[in-house]
Design an enzyme around this catalytic site. Structure first.
Site, short mmCIF file in Angstrom:
data_model
loop_
_atom_site.label_atom_id
_atom_site.label_comp_id
_atom_site.label_asym_id
_atom_site.label_seq_id
_atom_site.Cartn_x
_atom_site.Cartn_y
_atom_site.Cartn_z
N HIS A 68 35.99 58.36 74.52
CA HIS A 68 37.10 58.44 73.56
C HIS A 68 36.60 58.33 72.12
O HIS A 68 35.58 57.71 71.85
CB HIS A 68 38.20 57.42 73.86
CG HIS A 68 37.88 55.99 73.57
ND1 HIS A 68 38.42 54.94 74.29
CD2 HIS A 68 37.12 55.40 72.62
CE1 HIS A 68 38.00 53.80 73.80
NE2 HIS A 68 37.21 54.04 72.79
N GLU A 126 42.06 58.87 74.54
CA GLU A 126 41.46 58.68 75.84
C GLU A 126 41.24 60.03 76.53
O GLU A 126 41.75 61.06 76.06
CB GLU A 126 42.37 57.78 76.70
CG GLU A 126 42.57 56.37 76.13
CD GLU A 126 41.33 55.46 76.28
OE1 GLU A 126 40.18 55.95 76.26
OE2 GLU A 126 41.53 54.24 76.42
#
Ligand code: PGA
Length: 261
Positions: free
Chosen positions: A138, A143
């Protein structure tokens, strides 16, 4: 992208701090995008040393936040606003008035996100964005499988990231918020220069996927491949899985001096 392999975290911090110092000499009111976490600390320490030595002046420097927990009051010691006040603004002598960040405690989170993108644009955009990288690839808190075109928005953290960050909450993962506001990948890509620092063997897989893997949302940092001026600074352990390490060393050793970072 350019990959620079440095002997250790301290050397990486010094190299990036010098690039920031050169930017601030050229453009004293530059907007620096800063990151939290353990990795960027050597950068802030090296830059603070330059400020203390009088070789760089931060009187007009502006600072922009990358991401923030949702639901922590702004004055919570682990809100990223508090962390950056402690780790960046104070040591660099930058006033809170020169700081831009999203409000993680806003009642209307969506408005806080769109408002932050608008504030960054109104400020003329980020000149240099410093990034760390998660063990899952990330950047910011984008994410895996975040849209590569994403704007600042709310995200849900992976359990891995919450566990990675529990150390900042007394080791208690239950204290780590589930939600964050993060600059989107599309937002991050608008900064004029992206500088990612990765240190330690725990980042080696994520670095290899970022630099040598396919451009893919499953590794959000691979979006740096789209940016015309992206620099990835890695220490030896974080560089351990790069197949092209020899070429990266060769290219950096023969880099024209005038090019800078
Ligand atoms: P770290 O965090 O520097 O504390 O490893 C990096 C990140 O999550 O972006």
């Amino acid at each position: 992208m350019e990959v620079v392999i440095v002997p250790d975290a301290r050397a990486g911090g010094e190299l990036i701090a010098e690039a920031m110092a050169q930017l601030l000499r050229r453009k004293p009111d530059a907007l620096l995008g800063v990151a939290t976490g353990s990795t960027p600390l050597p950068v802030y320490q090296a830059l603070a040393a330059k400020v203390a030595a009088g070789t760089v002046d931060t009187a007009r420097t502006r600072v922009a936040q990358l991401d923030e927990y949702v639901g922590l009051p702004a004055d919570h010691p682990e809100s990223y606003r508090s962390v950056l006040a402690r780790e960046v603004l104070a040591p660099l002598g930058i006033a809170k008035a020169a700081f831009l960040g999203p409000d993680g405690s806003a009642e209307d989170v969506r408005a806080a996100c769109t408002g932050y993108d608008a504030a960054l644009a109104a400020a003329g955009g980020v000149d240099l964005q410093l990034l760390g990288i998660g063990t899952d690839g990330h950047i910011g808190f984008n994410e895996p499988c975040s849209s590569l075109a994403s704007r600042t928005r709310i995200k849900t953290l992976t359990e891995q990231t919450r566990e990675d960050n529990a150390r900042f909450f007394g080791g208690d993962v239950d204290q780590v918020p589930y939600h964050v506001i993060t600059q989107g990948i599309g937002t991050i890509l608008e900064a004029r220069h992206l500088v990612l620092l990765a240190t330690g063997e725990g980042k080696a897989d994520a670095v290899a996927a970022t630099v040598e893997g396919p451009l893919a949302a499953v590794c959000p940092a691979s979006a740096l491949q789209l940016h015309p001026h992206a620099t990835v600074v890695v220490d030896e352990p974080a560089a351990a899985k790069l197949k092209l390490a020899g070429y990266f060393r060769h290219a950096y050793a023969h880099k024209p001096d005038w090019q800078g970072l």
